[in-house]
Design an enzyme around this catalytic site. Structure first.
Site, PDB file in Angstrom:
ATOM      1  N   GLU A  86     -35.216  18.848  42.415  1.00 15.52           N
ATOM      2  CA  GLU A  86     -35.025  17.952  41.272  1.00 15.52           C
ATOM      3  C   GLU A  86     -35.561  18.667  40.026  1.00 15.52           C
ATOM      4  OE1 GLU A  86     -36.522  13.972  41.899  1.00 15.52           O
ATOM      5  OE2 GLU A  86     -36.795  13.653  39.758  1.00 15.52           O
ATOM      6  N   ARG A 134     -29.743  10.204  39.875  1.00 16.88           N
ATOM      7  CA  ARG A 134     -30.447  11.307  39.160  1.00 16.88           C
ATOM      8  C   ARG A 134     -29.481  12.251  38.444  1.00 16.88           C
ATOM      9  NH1 ARG A 134     -33.127   7.773  39.671  1.00 16.88           N
ATOM     10  NH2 ARG A 134     -34.837   7.479  41.107  1.00 16.88           N
ATOM     11  N   SER A 170     -41.974  14.705  41.962  1.00 19.50           N
ATOM     12  CA  SER A 170     -41.260  15.145  43.166  1.00 19.50           C
ATOM     13  C   SER A 170     -40.526  16.445  42.885  1.00 19.50           C
ATOM     14  CB  SER A 170     -40.240  14.090  43.584  1.00 19.50           C
ATOM     15  OG  SER A 170     -40.902  12.896  43.887  1.00 19.50           O
TER      16      SER A 170
HETATM   17  C1  FAD Z   1     -46.503  12.356  38.226  1.00 16.70           C
HETATM   18  C2  FAD Z   1     -45.010  12.321  37.990  1.00 16.70           C
HETATM   19  C3  FAD Z   1     -44.275  11.278  38.530  1.00 16.70           C
HETATM   20  C4  FAD Z   1     -42.885  11.227  38.310  1.00 16.70           C
HETATM   21  N1  FAD Z   1     -42.188  10.169  38.852  1.00 16.70           N
HETATM   22  C5  FAD Z   1     -40.859  10.105  38.647  1.00 16.70           C
HETATM   23  C6  FAD Z   1     -40.093   9.011  39.184  1.00 16.70           C
HETATM   24  O1  FAD Z   1     -40.610   8.108  39.821  1.00 16.70           O
HETATM   25  N2  FAD Z   1     -38.766   9.004  38.940  1.00 16.70           N
HETATM   26  C7  FAD Z   1     -38.129   9.979  38.215  1.00 16.70           C
HETATM   27  O2  FAD Z   1     -36.912   9.888  38.008  1.00 16.70           O
HETATM   28  N3  FAD Z   1     -38.819  11.012  37.701  1.00 16.70           N
HETATM   29  C8  FAD Z   1     -40.153  11.114  37.896  1.00 16.70           C
HETATM   30  N4  FAD Z   1     -40.852  12.170  37.395  1.00 16.70           N
HETATM   31  C9  FAD Z   1     -40.123  13.267  36.722  1.00 16.70           C
HETATM   32  C10 FAD Z   1     -39.974  13.085  35.196  1.00 16.70           C
HETATM   33  O3  FAD Z   1     -41.070  12.334  34.670  1.00 16.70           O
HETATM   34  C11 FAD Z   1     -38.665  12.413  34.799  1.00 16.70           C
HETATM   35  O4  FAD Z   1     -37.551  13.144  35.236  1.00 16.70           O
HETATM   36  C12 FAD Z   1     -38.605  12.239  33.266  1.00 16.70           C
HETATM   37  O5  FAD Z   1     -37.533  11.408  32.949  1.00 16.70           O
HETATM   38  C13 FAD Z   1     -38.457  13.542  32.514  1.00 16.70           C
HETATM   39  O6  FAD Z   1     -38.727  13.285  31.151  1.00 16.70           O
HETATM   40  P1  FAD Z   1     -39.323  14.414  30.205  1.00 16.70           P
HETATM   41  O7  FAD Z   1     -39.375  13.870  28.844  1.00 16.70           O
HETATM   42  O8  FAD Z   1     -40.596  14.925  30.742  1.00 16.70           O
HETATM   43  O9  FAD Z   1     -38.182  15.519  30.334  1.00 16.70           O
HETATM   44  P2  FAD Z   1     -38.364  17.091  30.490  1.00 16.70           P
HETATM   45  O10 FAD Z   1     -39.063  17.389  31.765  1.00 16.70           O
HETATM   46  O11 FAD Z   1     -38.917  17.642  29.253  1.00 16.70           O
HETATM   47  O12 FAD Z   1     -36.830  17.516  30.655  1.00 16.70           O
HETATM   48  C14 FAD Z   1     -36.093  17.133  31.804  1.00 16.70           C
HETATM   49  C15 FAD Z   1     -34.601  17.392  31.542  1.00 16.70           C
HETATM   50  O13 FAD Z   1     -34.155  16.540  30.517  1.00 16.70           O
HETATM   51  C16 FAD Z   1     -33.693  17.303  29.386  1.00 16.70           C
HETATM   52  N5  FAD Z   1     -34.145  16.582  28.188  1.00 16.70           N
HETATM   53  C17 FAD Z   1     -35.390  16.112  27.913  1.00 16.70           C
HETATM   54  N6  FAD Z   1     -35.372  15.419  26.765  1.00 16.70           N
HETATM   55  C18 FAD Z   1     -34.099  15.461  26.308  1.00 16.70           C
HETATM   56  C19 FAD Z   1     -33.432  14.933  25.174  1.00 16.70           C
HETATM   57  N7  FAD Z   1     -34.062  14.172  24.258  1.00 16.70           N
HETATM   58  N8  FAD Z   1     -32.111  15.185  25.025  1.00 16.70           N
HETATM   59  C20 FAD Z   1     -31.430  15.929  25.930  1.00 16.70           C
HETATM   60  N9  FAD Z   1     -32.006  16.440  27.033  1.00 16.70           N
HETATM   61  C21 FAD Z   1     -33.317  16.208  27.215  1.00 16.70           C
HETATM   62  C22 FAD Z   1     -34.298  18.686  29.547  1.00 16.70           C
HETATM   63  O14 FAD Z   1     -33.492  19.673  28.944  1.00 16.70           O
HETATM   64  C23 FAD Z   1     -34.309  18.819  31.066  1.00 16.70           C
HETATM   65  O15 FAD Z   1     -33.034  19.149  31.547  1.00 16.70           O
HETATM   66  C24 FAD Z   1     -42.237  12.239  37.582  1.00 16.70           C
HETATM   67  C25 FAD Z   1     -42.992  13.293  37.043  1.00 16.70           C
HETATM   68  C26 FAD Z   1     -44.371  13.334  37.246  1.00 16.70           C
HETATM   69  C27 FAD Z   1     -45.169  14.461  36.649  1.00 16.70           C
END
Ligand code: FAD
Length: 327
Positions: A306, A181, A231
């Site tokens: 996280e 992570r 999580s």
């Molecule tokens: C129901 C549910 C289940 C989930 N299950 C998992 C799982 O199984 N495993 C897991 O790892 N995660 C899980 N997650 C968490 C999340 O979906 C992941 O961490 C996902 O990769 C985040 O992507 P996002 O586009 O929503 O990023 P955001 O939440 O918008 O941002 C997360 C981080 O990434 C940065 N970021 C986002 N996009 C960019 C970009 N293009 N360039 C640079 N930085 C960027 C942001 O600044 C921030 O620091 C889950 C979330 C939910 C709601």
């Protein structure tokens, strides 16, 4: 924070030169994250290509405007006061996915379940564990997200970023130094605009079956209807081996169903905090604080988040650090 309106208007002039992309002022951030929490951002900008991201990065630097980069906001807790600065959303405008043999090129805004589905249809294996992750490729790469103890970094060949100075650069898998992570991109101010992945050939039916099983398990285990951020707390190898994963620990500490304001520890999975409707960031932060305290006292383990909290000044930090008074 006082806003330098002169700098803001000069920054806006730069954006007005774009012939595509989207720009919103005073945009409620609750509409841009899966917890449905957060006040307005001064500006929310959704570019269409890497060049626009580069121009924007140069301009925020020149005019000293706070910047927060987001994807789908599925791992973020915005403050009720929003963000006094620019929120840069890498979203559906940069969501291309191309498959060429075993190579996949995906835009930073591509939706992860769509990436997993298309790789499966192309007869490729390796992304099965990402099918239920509702974020973008950019967010997944940044967090080295994944499930079943895997991370997207394992399949990354190259990542295209725009760095904090506004330069478009290519980084190899080794440059990104992926670990659990975590990636070396965190904290650098880099924006992920594209990722190139390599996936070995697999047996379509087997890949499909694994994805269906994963989705079925998630549907049973995780709350689906109430807004949440996945999580909240991280697992560590030591914790997992001695007392189990965070969900089990929180449940054993008797915290399932604990509620502060309109935020509640999910009855379905204790590592999820759900928004019962109208929860504030203060509700969620207070609940995180309480969970950590009870687990520390009863189980003797320190739970770390996280989920990232975004302060009104545009600073990102693991949500428990805000509770600890680090901001
Ligand atoms: C129901 C549910 C289940 C989930 N299950 C998992 C799982 O199984 N495993 C897991 O790892 N995660 C899980 N997650 C968490 C999340 O979906 C992941 O961490 C996902 O990769 C985040 O992507 P996002 O586009 O929503 O990023 P955001 O939440 O918008 O941002 C997360 C981080 O990434 C940065 N970021 C986002 N996009 C960019 C970009 N293009 N360039 C640079 N930085 C960027 C942001 O600044 C921030 O620091 C889950 C979330 C939910 C709601």
């Amino acid at each position: 924070m006082t806003r330098n309106m002169d700098n803001y208007s000069r920054f806006s002039e730069v954006l007005q030169q774009w012939d595509s992309g989207r720009i919103w002022t005073n945009e409620p951030l609750a509409a841009h994250n899966s917890w449905r929490i957060g006040g307005p951002a001064d500006l929310l900008v959704e570019p269409e290509n890497a060049q626009q991201v580069a121009t924007l990065m140069q301009a925020v630097r020149e005019f000293e405007i706070p910047l927060v980069v987001i994807g789908q906001g599925t791992n973020l807790l915005f403050d009720d006061d929003g963000v006094r600065g620019v929120v840069l959303k890498i979203g559906e405008q940069m969501a291309h996915i191309r498959i060429d043999g075993q190579r996949i090129i995906a835009g930073g805004g591509a939706w992860v379940p769509q990436l997993a589905r298309l790789s499966m249809r192309a007869g490729l294996t390796g992304l099965e564990h990402t099918i239920g992750i509702p974020g973008t490729v950019g967010g997944l790469v940044m967090m080295n997200g994944g499930s079943q103890r895997k991370g997207i970094g394992e399949n990354i060949v190259q990542v295209t970023i725009v760095d904090a100075a506004g330069e478009i650069r290519q980084l190899s898998q080794a440059d990104c130094a992926f670990s659990y992570r975590h990636s070396a991109l965190q904290g650098t101010g880099a924006v992920v605009v594209e990722a190139e992945l390599e996936c070995p050939r697999g047996e379509l039916a087997a890949v499909r079956r694994e994805m269906i099983d994963d989705l079925r398990t998630r549907r049973k285990k995780f709350p689906r209807k109430q807004p949440n951020c996945g999580s909240v707390f991280l697992s560590t190898t030591e914790m997992h081996a001695t007392v189990g994963p965070p969900g089990k620990i929180i449940e054993e500490a008797g915290l399932k169903g604990t509620r502060i304001g309109n935020a509640e520890v999910s009855h379905q999975h204790a590592n999820f905090i759900v928004n019962l409707g109208g929860a504030s960031s203060a509700d969620v932060l207070a609940l995180i604080h309480q969970i950590r305290k009870v687990v520390r006292d009863k189980i003797g383990f320190e739970l770390n988040c996280e989920v990232r909290y975004v302060s009104p000044a545009g600073k990102l930090m693991p949500a428990h650090m805000k509770n600890d008074g680090v901001s």
